[in-house]
Design an enzyme around this catalytic site. Structure first.
Site, mmCIF file in Angstrom:
data_model
loop_
_atom_site.group_PDB
_atom_site.id
_atom_site.type_symbol
_atom_site.label_atom_id
_atom_site.label_comp_id
_atom_site.label_asym_id
_atom_site.label_seq_id
_atom_site.Cartn_x
_atom_site.Cartn_y
_atom_site.Cartn_z
ATOM 1 N N HIS A 117 2.895 -4.152 -1.596
ATOM 2 C CA HIS A 117 1.543 -4.229 -2.164
ATOM 3 C C HIS A 117 0.793 -2.942 -1.878
ATOM 4 O O HIS A 117 1.322 -2.041 -1.236
ATOM 5 C CB HIS A 117 0.788 -5.473 -1.682
ATOM 6 N N ASP B 265 -1.728 0.421 4.702
ATOM 7 C CA ASP B 265 -0.705 0.282 5.745
ATOM 8 C C ASP B 265 0.637 -0.175 5.159
ATOM 9 O O ASP B 265 1.553 -0.544 5.903
ATOM 10 C CB ASP B 265 -1.173 -0.661 6.866
ATOM 11 N N HIS B 266 0.753 -0.109 3.811
ATOM 12 C CA HIS B 266 2.011 -0.457 3.139
ATOM 13 C C HIS B 266 2.457 0.610 2.143
ATOM 14 O O HIS B 266 3.635 0.743 1.868
ATOM 15 C CB HIS B 266 1.886 -1.816 2.439
ATOM 16 N N HIS C 46 -2.374 -12.515 -1.323
ATOM 17 C CA HIS C 46 -2.922 -11.568 -0.332
ATOM 18 C C HIS C 46 -3.556 -10.400 -1.091
ATOM 19 O O HIS C 46 -4.721 -10.066 -0.891
ATOM 20 C CB HIS C 46 -1.798 -11.116 0.585
ATOM 21 N N HIS D 214 4.022 -7.378 9.907
ATOM 22 C CA HIS D 214 3.168 -7.258 11.102
ATOM 23 C C HIS D 214 3.651 -8.167 12.221
ATOM 24 O O HIS D 214 4.264 -9.205 11.971
ATOM 25 C CB HIS D 214 1.713 -7.654 10.782
ATOM 26 N N HIS E 23 -1.979 -2.045 -0.158
ATOM 27 C CA HIS E 23 -2.769 -1.713 1.047
ATOM 28 C C HIS E 23 -2.241 -0.445 1.725
ATOM 29 O O HIS E 23 -1.032 -0.201 1.749
ATOM 30 C CB HIS E 23 -2.755 -2.893 2.026
ATOM 31 N N ASP F 226 3.110 -8.873 3.544
ATOM 32 C CA ASP F 226 1.998 -9.611 4.149
ATOM 33 C C ASP F 226 1.819 -10.995 3.522
ATOM 34 O O ASP F 226 0.731 -11.569 3.565
ATOM 35 C CB ASP F 226 0.687 -8.821 3.991
#
Ligand code: ZN
Ligand code: FE
Length: 248
Positions: free
Chosen positions: A56, A60-61, A113, A170, A58, A132
Site C-alpha cells: 500500500h 513506511d511501505h 487500511h 509491523h 503509506h 498492514d
C-alpha cells in the site's frame, strides 16, 4: 520450499523482507520501509534486488521505492494508489499474478487500511505477505475504507488454508494482545499471550503467524463470536472501534 524469507526489523516497529526464489536466485523486497537498511542487508547477503512488491502507499511501505530503484534498477510493483505518492513501474490489482523466478504470487485485494491495500499470496509456498491488513492478534486500522470493506478483506484471508504462513509489516503483537484479552477470555488466547510475552522478552519476533492460529485467537477474525451483533461486519466494526479507543 524454494522461497527463503529474510526478515529484519527497521524504523521503530516495521519488518522488512528480502525474499529469494532459491531456484532462480531472484530476489524481491516486500515494501520499502527503510531503503538504507534494505540495501545494507541485501549487500550483506550478496543478493541483488530484482523486484519491489508494495502492499500500500503509506511511506513506511513505499517511501524507499526511489532509492531501491536507484541502487538495483529493480521493477517497482504495487497497487495504483502507490503511484500517487511514490515511483511505481507496474500497477497490479486483484487477480493479477507476479512471478519471482519460479514462484507465483497471486494479488489479493484487501482494501480497508488504505483503499487499495493488496496482499501477495504464494499458494504453492503456503505463504502470504499481508502488509498492514493482518497482524498477530490484530488487524490494520481502517484509515480509508469502511469496516465492511475491512471485514470482507479479513474474511478472504481467514478463508486461506490454515497452514498458510502470514508475514505482517509491523511488530504490534504485545499491544494487540493486551487489547485482545479484554474482549476474549478463552484459554487458547491466554496461553498464546504467555508465549508472546516470552518471545518478546527474548527479543524475538512474533511475526510470522499462521492463518489457523489467527482463526483460533485473533479477536478480529473471531469478532462474530465475541460480539452480540448478528451482522459479522458490524461485529467486526464494534471490536475495531473498541481497539481504536483502547488505552492499554
Ligand atoms: Zn500502513
Ligand atoms: Fe505500516
Amino acid at each position: 520450499m524454494p522461497l527463503t524469507v529474510h526478515q529484519f526489523p527497521c524504523l521503530s516497529d516495521n519488518y522488512a523482507y528480502l525474499v529469494r526464489d532459491d531456484a532462480s536466485g531472484k530476489v524481491a523486497t516486500i515494501d520499502t520501509p527503510d531503503a538504507e537498511a534494505i540495501i545494507r542487508e541485501a549487500e550483506n547477503l550478496g543478493w541483488n534486488v530484482d523486484l519491489v512488491l508494495n502492499t500500500h502507499w503509506h511511506p513506511d511501505h513505499a517511501g524507499g521505492n526511489a532509492a531501491l530503484k536507484e541502487r538495483f534498477a529493480c521493477e517497482l510493483v504495487g497497487p495504483a494508489e502507490v503511484k500517487e505518492h511514490f515511483p511505481l513501474d507496474r500497477i497490479v490489482g486483484d487477480g493479477d499474478q507476479v512471478t519471482l523466478g519460479t514462484v507465483r504470487f497471486d494479488v489479493l485485494d484487501t482494501g480497508g487500511h488504505t483503499l487499495g491495500h493488496i496482499c501477495y499470496y504464494a499458494p504453492e509456498e503456503a505463504t502470504i505477505f499481508v502488509g498492514d491488513t493482518l497482524f498477530p492478534l490484530g488487524c490494520g486500522r481502517v484509515f480509508e475504507g469502511t469496516p465492511q470493506q475491512m471485514w470482507a478483506s479479513l474474511s478472504r484471508l481467514a478463508a486461506l488454508p490454515p497452514e498458510t504462513v502470514a508475514w505482517s509489516a509491523h511488530e504490534y503483537t504485545l499491544a494487540n494482545g493486551r487489547f485482545a484479552v479484554t474482549v476474549d477470555s478463552s484459554p487458547a488466547l491466554a496461553e498464546r499471550m504467555r508465549q508472546i510475552e516470552a518471545t518478546r522478552a527474548r527479543g524475538e519476533p512474533t511475526v510470522p503467524t499462521t492463518i489457523g492460529e489467527e482463526r483460533r485467537t485473533n479477536p478480529f477474525f473471531r469478532a462474530p463470536e465475541l460480539s452480540n451483533e448478528t451482522d459479522p461486519a458490524l461485529a467486526f466494526a464494534e471490536i475495531r472501534a473498541a481497539k481504536d479507543n483502547f488505552k492499554g
